[in-house]
Design an enzyme around this catalytic site. Structure first.
Site, PDB file in Angstrom:
ATOM      1  N   ARG A   7      -6.651-100.764   0.252  1.00  0.00           N
ATOM      2  CA  ARG A   7      -6.436 -99.318   0.215  1.00  0.00           C
ATOM      3  C   ARG A   7      -5.011 -98.980   0.678  1.00  0.00           C
ATOM      4  O   ARG A   7      -4.313 -98.184   0.069  1.00  0.00           O
ATOM      5  CB  ARG A   7      -7.443 -98.607   1.119  1.00  0.00           C
ATOM      6  N   GLU A  56     -29.166-100.554   1.520  1.00  0.00           N
ATOM      7  CA  GLU A  56     -28.247-100.397   0.382  1.00  0.00           C
ATOM      8  C   GLU A  56     -28.329-101.577  -0.581  1.00  0.00           C
ATOM      9  O   GLU A  56     -27.613-102.573  -0.424  1.00  0.00           O
ATOM     10  CB  GLU A  56     -26.802-100.230   0.861  1.00  0.00           C
ATOM     11  N   LYS A 102     -29.825 -96.178   0.140  1.00  0.00           N
ATOM     12  CA  LYS A 102     -28.491 -95.950  -0.433  1.00  0.00           C
ATOM     13  C   LYS A 102     -28.359 -96.789  -1.708  1.00  0.00           C
ATOM     14  O   LYS A 102     -27.848 -97.914  -1.683  1.00  0.00           O
ATOM     15  CB  LYS A 102     -27.389 -96.315   0.577  1.00  0.00           C
ATOM     16  N   GLY A 108     -19.876 -96.248  -6.056  1.00  0.00           N
ATOM     17  CA  GLY A 108     -19.801 -97.441  -6.889  1.00  0.00           C
ATOM     18  C   GLY A 108     -18.672 -97.506  -7.890  1.00  0.00           C
ATOM     19  O   GLY A 108     -18.813 -98.114  -8.945  1.00  0.00           O
ATOM     20  N   GLY A 109     -17.548 -96.898  -7.594  1.00  0.00           N
ATOM     21  CA  GLY A 109     -16.430 -96.972  -8.522  1.00  0.00           C
ATOM     22  C   GLY A 109     -16.350 -95.839  -9.512  1.00  0.00           C
ATOM     23  O   GLY A 109     -15.477 -95.821 -10.393  1.00  0.00           O
ATOM     24  N   ARG A 149     -15.036 -94.544  -1.257  1.00  0.00           N
ATOM     25  CA  ARG A 149     -13.851 -94.247  -2.042  1.00  0.00           C
ATOM     26  C   ARG A 149     -13.858 -92.847  -2.630  1.00  0.00           C
ATOM     27  O   ARG A 149     -12.839 -92.168  -2.669  1.00  0.00           O
ATOM     28  CB  ARG A 149     -13.729 -95.294  -3.176  1.00  0.00           C
TER      29      ARG A 149
END
Length: 337
Positions: A33, A177, A219, A262-263, A292
């Site tokens: 990041r 998750e 999740k 998840g993108g 993100r």
């Protein structure tokens, strides 16, 4: 195990119009990041970045909890206040990522098993003393040629349930998750099939290991085509397929479902959640636990220096997702911002 406290905490994590900020990137992940904004990955920089996120004025209106990396749980903010106390004083529950990451699964090329069960019982006591009220464990399910195997799904489901049982013993709410990755070229139908198989195995193991459903949060991934798939389903199709899958496998006793992004793009993650809530009522609260998709805009705006711009971007995304958790988001609000 205090069932009442676990249930009350789980319900607070999915309070109306609020979701969970996943700020639990490992040192290696946050390096990627920081490289994108040309910031060196040092402890002072990690501290400053997370301080920017956690001191954003008003973010607590849309944020019920924050998942922390172990380093962050024991860090202090720039004013000397421990991060766990800083969050708790805002009415935001501190949480902790407890898994040790996905490693190669023996005898299963291309598949992984999440490690971290050894010593977990003792670590959970330490985390609770430091202020953590919930935890997170991520299992990774990869779609590919001939995978995922039943071996991979059931091994990860077993580990998720063991983790959840340890958490509840320690008075900590587990976020369970199981993430079906969206990195391949598979269709939405394949994702739905794999997510069905995964959730069926997970809840079978949770039952076997006597995990209190009322004291946990799920999740999951959304049901979505792989990023490399030539045909991408529209937003409504994603929402419908996701709800169909969840209703088949997630008991109504579970207080809430906090999706991972998840993108997905920031706006897609918000829009999908909003549509699912507009299609309700649903048996459980539907909200977000984004990393993100909550942080990307803030990270870019911050750039290592511009704290005010970073906070503004963070607050906007938190607000948009808070509205989506109520089914009250509108794309026009993005344009207005």
């Amino acid at each position: 195990m205090n069932e009442k406290v676990l249930n009350e905490t789980a319900l607070a994590m999915v309070a109306a119009g609020k979701g969970i900020l996943a700020a639990d990137e490992s040192t290696g992940t946050i390096q990627k990041r920081f490289e994108s904004i040309k910031v060196e990955n040092t402890e002072p920089h990690r501290q400053a970045y997370r301080d920017m996120l956690f001191t954003t004025p008003g973010f607590e209106q849309y944020t019920s909890g924050v998942i922390l990396f172990e380093e962050t749980l024991f860090q202090k903010g720039l004013d000397g206040t421990p991060f766990a106390k800083l969050l708790a004083d805002k009415g935001v529950l501190p949480g902790i990522k407890v898994d040790k990451g996905a490693k190669d699964l023996p005898g299963a090329p291309g598949e992984t098993i999440t490690e971290g069960l050894d010593g977990l019982r003792e670590r959970l006591v330490k985390y609770r003393e430091a202020g953590a009220r919930f935890a997170k464990w991520r299992a990774v399910i990869t779609i590919g040629n001939g995978i995922p195997s039943d071996y991979c799904i059931h091994t990860n489901a077993h580990a998720l349930a063991r983790y959840a049982a340890y958490c509840q013993e320690a008075g900590i709410v587990p976020i369970v998750e199981p993430e079906v990755l969206m990195d391949a070229d598979n269709s939405i139908a394949v994702c739905e099939d794999v997510t069905n198989r995964t959730l069926a195995a997970v809840f079978q193991e949770l039952d076997k290991q006597k995990v209190l459903l009322e004291g946990m949060i799920l999740k999951p991934n959304m049901v979505i085509a792989g990023k490399k798939c030539a045909v991408q389903a529209d937003r409504n199709a994603v929402a419908v397929a996701t709800l169909r899958t969840l209703k088949r496998h997630v008991p109504g006793a579970v207080p809430g479902i906090a999706f991972l992004s998840g993108g997905q793009s920031d706006v897609d993650a918000t829009a999908h959640l909003d549509i699912m809530n507009k299609l309700g009522p649903n048996p459980w609260k539907l909200t977000f636990s984004y990393g993100r998709a909550l942080q990307a805009a803030a990270l870019k705006a911050w750039g290592g220096q511009n704290v005010d711009a970073g906070k503004k971007a963070h607050l906007h995304r938190a607000h948009m997702n808070g509205l989506a958790a109520l089914g009250k988001w509108d794309a026009a609000l993005e344009k207005a911002a």
